[in-house]
Design a protein around this motif. Structure first.
Motif, PDB file in Angstrom:
ATOM      1  N   TYR A  59       2.593  44.667   7.579  1.00 53.03           N
ATOM      2  CA  TYR A  59       1.738  44.289   6.466  1.00 53.03           C
ATOM      3  C   TYR A  59       2.299  43.177   5.594  1.00 53.03           C
ATOM      4  N   ALA A  60       3.552  42.818   5.790  1.00 53.93           N
ATOM      5  CA  ALA A  60       4.140  41.789   4.926  1.00 53.93           C
ATOM      6  C   ALA A  60       3.959  40.426   5.550  1.00 53.93           C
ATOM      7  N   ALA A  61       3.834  39.412   4.709  1.00 51.17           N
ATOM      8  CA  ALA A  61       3.534  38.070   5.195  1.00 51.17           C
ATOM      9  C   ALA A  61       4.592  37.572   6.170  1.00 51.17           C
ATOM     10  N   ASP A  62       5.868  37.791   5.862  1.00 45.21           N
ATOM     11  CA  ASP A  62       6.887  37.223   6.748  1.00 45.21           C
ATOM     12  C   ASP A  62       6.917  37.921   8.105  1.00 45.21           C
ATOM     13  N   GLU A  63       6.394  39.158   8.176  1.00 42.09           N
ATOM     14  CA  GLU A  63       6.328  39.830   9.475  1.00 42.09           C
ATOM     15  C   GLU A  63       5.211  39.257  10.338  1.00 42.09           C
ATOM     16  N   LEU A  64       4.243  38.605   9.674  1.00 39.91           N
ATOM     17  CA  LEU A  64       3.050  38.167  10.403  1.00 39.91           C
ATOM     18  C   LEU A  64       3.078  36.700  10.769  1.00 39.91           C
ATOM     19  N   THR A  65       4.013  35.946  10.190  1.00 40.32           N
ATOM     20  CA  THR A  65       4.003  34.495  10.415  1.00 40.32           C
ATOM     21  C   THR A  65       4.144  34.146  11.886  1.00 40.32           C
ATOM     22  N   GLY A  66       4.977  34.912  12.583  1.00 40.37           N
ATOM     23  CA  GLY A  66       5.187  34.616  14.001  1.00 40.37           C
ATOM     24  C   GLY A  66       3.893  34.701  14.795  1.00 40.37           C
ATOM     25  N   GLU A  67       3.188  35.793  14.616  1.00 35.59           N
ATOM     26  CA  GLU A  67       1.931  35.982  15.349  1.00 35.59           C
ATOM     27  C   GLU A  67       0.898  34.960  14.906  1.00 35.59           C
ATOM     28  N   ALA A  68       0.894  34.668  13.589  1.00 34.66           N
ATOM     29  CA  ALA A  68      -0.042  33.663  13.084  1.00 34.66           C
ATOM     30  C   ALA A  68       0.202  32.336  13.770  1.00 34.66           C
ATOM     31  N   ALA A  69       1.481  31.982  13.886  1.00 31.72           N
ATOM     32  CA  ALA A  69       1.815  30.701  14.524  1.00 31.72           C
ATOM     33  C   ALA A  69       1.360  30.709  15.967  1.00 31.72           C
ATOM     34  N   ARG A  70       1.530  31.836  16.638  1.00 34.70           N
ATOM     35  CA  ARG A  70       1.135  31.915  18.037  1.00 34.70           C
ATOM     36  C   ARG A  70      -0.383  31.741  18.185  1.00 34.70           C
ATOM     37  N   LEU A  71      -1.136  32.463  17.347  1.00 32.21           N
ATOM     38  CA  LEU A  71      -2.595  32.379  17.426  1.00 32.21           C
ATOM     39  C   LEU A  71      -3.081  30.967  17.104  1.00 32.21           C
ATOM     40  N   LEU A  72      -2.464  30.367  16.088  1.00 30.28           N
ATOM     41  CA  LEU A  72      -2.890  29.023  15.728  1.00 30.28           C
ATOM     42  C   LEU A  72      -2.511  28.023  16.809  1.00 30.28           C
ATOM     43  N   GLY A  73      -1.415  28.299  17.501  1.00 31.36           N
ATOM     44  CA  GLY A  73      -1.035  27.423  18.598  1.00 31.36           C
ATOM     45  C   GLY A  73      -2.100  27.405  19.674  1.00 31.36           C
ATOM     46  N   LEU A  74      -2.622  28.574  20.000  1.00 31.27           N
ATOM     47  CA  LEU A  74      -3.679  28.647  21.009  1.00 31.27           C
ATOM     48  C   LEU A  74      -4.930  27.927  20.524  1.00 31.27           C
ATOM     49  N   ALA A  75      -5.262  28.149  19.251  1.00 35.00           N
ATOM     50  CA  ALA A  75      -6.439  27.491  18.694  1.00 35.00           C
ATOM     51  C   ALA A  75      -6.263  25.977  18.726  1.00 35.00           C
ATOM     52  N   GLN A  76      -5.087  25.539  18.362  1.00 39.10           N
ATOM     53  CA  GLN A  76      -4.786  24.110  18.361  1.00 39.10           C
ATOM     54  C   GLN A  76      -5.014  23.518  19.752  1.00 39.10           C
ATOM     55  N   ALA A  77      -4.525  24.227  20.769  1.00 38.43           N
ATOM     56  CA  ALA A  77      -4.675  23.711  22.131  1.00 38.43           C
ATOM     57  C   ALA A  77      -6.146  23.537  22.469  1.00 38.43           C
ATOM     58  N   ARG A  78      -6.955  24.511  22.097  1.00 32.53           N
ATOM     59  CA  ARG A  78      -8.379  24.431  22.443  1.00 32.53           C
ATOM     60  C   ARG A  78      -9.057  23.276  21.722  1.00 32.53           C
TER      61      ARG A  78
END
Lengths: 479, 295, 287
Positions: free
Chosen positions: A435-454
């Motif tokens: 639930y904490a922001a710093d725990e989620l940044t990694g996954e956020a970066a991963r998801l945004l990476g996929l979005a970026q590619a598309r």
């Protein structure tokens, strides 16, 4: 099948002679009659300028200006109010088919960007860069960004649209909280946390601190927060940048506000009766309020009068930006128009005249982008709806911090991808109980990476954008 | 122009065929050829185009929007065929019973929605399916305590579309089945009854085989129509593809690509994939049917 | 009453029940449409069908209004859209039917070189899905300067391969060869024979096909949406669809517009339905 003899067949058909002719006769009559009427009632485009707009407010402001113009000028002006989808459809259709639509088209940000997806010479709007530079008026530079493509400006900006937080001053002050101490988002939630102590019958908080959720209705809020934090979905060259670290940080933070036992946000959907009701009940203490939202509150939720105040957005870091931007409209001249000079004169009356700017604020609460007019005392007038605040001046003071909006035709696509990433991140957080922001940044970066590619794949395959030299920094192109 | 019997009369024939052939050549054949060319181009409206070779096809393979659209379309087609057609057959069987009074009236009522244009069906159901205020949720809530906020137009777009299409076409398909049922040779049915076959057995072994040609035709028509679904979701969802693109269909994606973004080239690529799928479907059905008929 | 008769009566009752329920379900949206078009916007969500009140049958008849229809015709120019729809649909129906009848007759009753190829061509064309032709036709119309014209909509619709096929079947079935022989022996030219003898004999099919084509063009949305630009040329399908807003819907107006759009065709076809249905099914059942 045995063929009965021809006489039998013929007589069988003779037996019902009239009936089988009824349908054809009806159609024949309809054809003839309608052709006659059609020929006698020719499709004629009313002479003069055609001006399309999609917002009732704008239409109301323009009607007297048009009437004034029609008294002394020809060609006459014909104002038409269309629904936004209809206007978008007709505009795009006309641009693609290179047929005439309206001479002046007022268009909203997303639709305008679609005009820029092809080659520069196919952009349906007239290049206004030189005319604007010839004007002596001082116009807010950031207001030009969404209407600029490859360094050329294609529309007159309508607005600045700074964003503040509108909050329930009655609830806040009753709890003895002083909001002037708030500088950052962390401050915001810490200072206002006591308001969440009040519980309802089920033991859940009666008031949440901020209006936000992971549904498409709040999609534009996600973008405005990303821009506020210094992130961006596109760079100055129009290339997608969804996977920037700042973007991931913002997404992770938003999700940390949304999930888990320490949730601080709730959903009061914009533009809906149920959302308005929730605002009145105080389900959310603060909501995002660009200048035009003030007008919506004033007319749709009049019971909020005197209970709300505005404050600058809390910054993402100390000393950071205290505002963002939401929405935007421009006025463009259609390339297929003939009398460009006449149209330009009228366009200036609609957008660059003191009277129009004054009306824009008094009727619509919207700040004009023309800095020369910011000395109008109307902006300092205390607004009783907002508990006597001089909100006009407050918005104007934030204008210099308003971030640049992208002009990319892929803006909607990028926002949808970010929205989907947000939804996925919420699901991830709930599944993994992070639930904490710093725990989620990694996954956020991963998801945004996929979005970026598309998104990047789509932008890259556009041969028209690739073929022309991409513009220099958009900021350089503004006067 | 007169000809003796048995002698060919080409001039008259070509004269009579001329209007059809000319318009066909200009507005079918020529665009068909152009569409092949377009599939290898990228355009912005009809005025600007560039050649991109196989770029469109390569992009299509990884285009998640296209695959979402295709999936949605397939789901809708299955829903239409496997839900709507049996219902249509059932209604036809009911109407076909001997001594049903008011048959013509029932048939007219059930058939009427087919005359309503898809656009108008979509406009009506766009309001009927609304949360909280729509006719369907209100009615179901009053009758069965159904969830008033059931999101027909968001999460459950596909069922909503299938329902709307069902309302529109079940009577239409029923009419086909009815015509076929009325052509089932009465002697065969009588013979089966005399042999002691119950009504279900009669249905399976006499009726079904007899209506198979029409049934195949109706299924094919249904598949072809369902694959081209566009206006229904487009209008019902107010010119969008709906939340998470749940309402996106292949032809909608084609339309958005060609007429909103302006890329007629990629739109043609999508169209060709659709055409090949449909032709493949029709050919497969034909093959299946003829082999079964032979066995 | 014997057990068999009771069983028979029960069975009949359940058949009628099923048919009645189905019919009611089908009619309900249409009934709702009529009610919705007559309700004021304030009352729109207050009741399912008609507004409740003190009038006859518990309905507030005095709260019904024709205001939406007034607005449609007086302010929004639906009359023009109606004219456009009638014009487009009837002209297209006439031309398409005529050309299809001519072509089908020629294929069925005349012998000439190339007949088999044309036969095959007609069947092949039926397989082409219309969306395939959308983009290149748009391009073609642009080049021919036929965009934003009625001709641009009517012309492409006048070569219906399915129609040619239907008329070919009809000509084979309804026109006895002997009649044509007789005409030829009398010295009648082939084209005259068609108009004098052939066409009248396929008139049932012509009636059906006229109606089918009329309906198709009346309800066509994507064609006019793409080809037409000037709002005064829009037919009903496009004009009514554009009445919708983004954040706010004028429900009464929308439903009134929808009613105006479907009422004429429903009426027309309820009167002429036998021809329509027979034409539809002839292709499948006999062919």
């Amino acid at each position: 099948m045995e063929e009965p003899n021809p006489k039998q067949r013929a007589t069988r058909h003779e037996a019902a002679p009239a009936r089988r002719f009824v349908g054809p006769v009806v159609i024949l009559v309809l054809a003839f009659a309608s052709a006659v009427v059609y020929a006698a009632w020719p499709v004629r485009r009313p002479p003069g300028f055609h001006v399309w707009t999609f917002a009732r407010l704008h239409h109301q402001i323009y009607v007297p200006i048009a009437e004034q113009w029609n008294l002394t000028h020809t060609p006459k002006v014909n104002l038409t109010l269309l629904s936004l989808p209809a206007l978008e459809q007709r505009m795009l259709s006309a641009f693609l088919a290179r047929t005439t639509s309206a001479e002046l088209i007022e268009v909203e940000r997303r639709a305008a960007a679609r005009a820029f997806v092809g080659p520069l010479d196919a952009v349906g709007f007239v290049d206004l860069t030189d005319r604007i530079r010839a004007e002596k008026l001082d116009i807010n530079p950031a207001s030009f960004s969404p209407w600029t493509a490859r360094g050329r400006i294609f529309g007159l900006p309508h607005d600045v649209h700074p964003v503040m937080l509108g909050y329930r001053a009655d609830l806040v002050e009753a709890a003895g909280i002083d909001v002037s101490r708030i500088e950052t988002w962390d401050d915001f939630f810490n200072v206002l946390r006591p308001l969440m102590d009040e519980r309802d019958e089920e033991g859940l908080p009666k008031h949440y601190l901020l209006n936000f959720w992971d549904t498409p209705v709040h999609g534009e809020v996600v973008e405005l927060l990303i821009l506020q934090a210094g992130g961006a979905l596109f760079d100055e060259r129009g290339q997608p940048t969804l996977d920037r670290a700042t973007n991931a940080h913002v997404l992770a933070t938003l999700v940390s506000w949304r999930v888990g036992p320490r949730r601080v946000v709730a959903d009061a959907p914009y533009f809906s009766a149920s959302g308005n009701k929730l605002l009145l009940e105080g389900r959310v203490v603060a909501s995002f309020v660009p200048d035009w939202m003030c007008n919506i509150w004033r007319f749709e939720i009049p019971q909020l009068a005197g209970k709300v105040k505005l404050m600058p957005l809390p910054a993402w870091a100390r000393g950071g930006r205290r505002t963002s931007v939401w929405g935007g409209t421009m006025l463009g001249i259609s390339r297929s128009a003939t009398d460009i000079d006449g149209l330009w004169t009228f366009a200036k009356r609609l957008y660059l005249s003191r009277d129009a700017a004054h009306e824009l604020y008094t009727r619509g609460d919207i700040i004009t982008p023309v800095r020369s007019f910011w000395d109008d005392p109307i902006y300092d007038k205390p607004d009783p709806f907002f508990s006597g605040q001089a909100k006009g001046r407050a918005y104007i003071d934030l204008a210099s911090q308003v971030p640049i909006r992208s002009n990319s035709p892929y803006g909607t696509l990028a926002m949808t991808e970010v929205q989907n990433a947000l939804i996925a991140l919420v699901a991830y957080a709930q599944r993994s109980k992070r639930y904490a922001a710093d725990e989620l940044t990694g996954e956020a970066a991963r998801l945004l990476g996929l979005a970026q590619a598309r998104v990047a794949a789509r932008v890259a395959r556009n041969v028209f954008l690739a073929a022309e030299p991409l513009s220099a920094d958009v900021r350089e192109s503004t006067p | 122009m007169r000809a003796a019997p048995g002698v060919s009369n080409s001039r008259a024939a070509w004269l009579l065929l001329a209007p059809f052939l000319v318009i066909f050549a200009v507005f079918y054949a020529y665009p068909l050829v152009r569409s092949v060319l377009l599939a290898f181009q990228q355009t912005f409206g009809p005025g600007s185009s560039r050649f991109v070779g196989l770029g469109n096809f390569r992009f299509l393979l990884s285009d998640s929007l296209f695959w979402t659209a295709l999936w949605n379309t397939i789901v809708f087609t299955c829903g239409s065929v496997f839900i709507q057609l049996p219902l249509a057959l059932g209604l036809a069987l009911l109407l076909n019973r001997p001594r049903v009074r008011g048959r013509a009236l029932f048939r007219t009522i059930l058939f009427a929605p087919a005359l309503v244009g898809v656009v108008f069906v979509a406009m009506m159901f766009g309001v009927i399916f609304e949360k909280r205020t729509g006719l369907l949720n209100l009615f179901l809530h009053q009758m069965f305590g159904w969830n008033l906020d059931f999101p027909w137009l968001e999460t459950y777009v596909m069922p909503a579309l299938i329902l709307a299409a069902l309302w529109q076409y079940v009577g239409f398909n029923m009419v086909y089945f009815l015509a076929a049922l009325q052509n089932v040779p009465a002697e065969l049915l009588e013979a089966a009854r005399i042999d002691g076959a119950g009504s279900w057995k009669r249905f399976l072994h006499v009726v079904l085989p007899a209506i198979r040609p029409v049934g195949a035709f109706v299924v094919l028509l249904s598949i072809i129509g369902s694959f081209q679904l566009f206006e229904l979701p487009y209008i019902m969802l107010n010119s969008t593809a709906g939340a998470e693109n749940r309402g996106l269909t292949v032809v909608m994606y084609l339309y958005q690509t060609g007429f909103q973004i302006g890329d007629l080239g990629y739109a043609s690529t999508i169209a060709w994939v659709l055409a090949i799928l449909l032709i493949g479907c029709a050919a497969a059905m034909r093959a299946l049917w003829t082999t079964e008929a032979e066995s | 009453m014997s057990a068999a008769r009771v069983q028979g009566a029960l069975r009949a009752a359940s058949v009628y029940a099923a048919l009645s329920i189905s019919s009611a379900l089908i009619l309900t949206p249409l009934a709702w449409l009529v009610c919705a078009s007559l309700k004021r916007n304030e009352d729109f969500f207050n009741s399912l069908f008609l507004p409740a009140g003190d009038g006859l049958l518990g309905v507030a008849w005095n709260r019904l209004t024709l205001h939406h229809f007034y607005r449609l015709f007086a302010e929004l120019g639906i009359g023009r859209a109606l004219l456009n729809s009638v014009f487009l649909s009837s002209i297209t129906a006439l031309l398409a039917t005529l050309f299809a009848a001519m072509g089908g007759y020629a294929l069925a009753r005349l012998r000439f070189r190339g007949r088999r190829q044309i036969d095959w061509l007609v069947l092949a064309v039926i397989v082409i899905p219309p969306p395939l032709l959308l983009a290149p036709t748009f391009q073609l119309l642009f080049q021919l300067h036929l965009l934003d014209t009625m001709a641009g909509l009517i012309l492409p619709a006048c070569a219906p391969a399915f129609g040619v096929y239907l008329f070919r079947q009809a000509a084979l079935g309804s026109i006895p060869g002997e009649l044509l022989e007789a005409a030829r022996l009398d010295g009648c030219g082939e084209v005259r024979t068609f108009f004098a003898i052939g066409l009248p004999l396929v008139m049932p099919m012509a009636a059906a096909f006229l109606l089918i084509t009329f309906l198709g063009m009346w309800n066509n949305y994507i064609g006019p949406q793409v080809v037409l630009q000037s709002p005064q040329r829009f037919p009903l399908a496009v004009a009514v669809a554009q009445l919708r807003g983004v954040y706010y819907q004028d429900y009464g107006l929308l439903m009134a517009g929808t009613l105006v759009s479907i009422a004429p065709v429903l009426l027309l076809f309820l009167i002429l339905q036998r021809d329509f249905v027979s034409g539809l099914t002839s292709g499948a059942v006999k062919g």
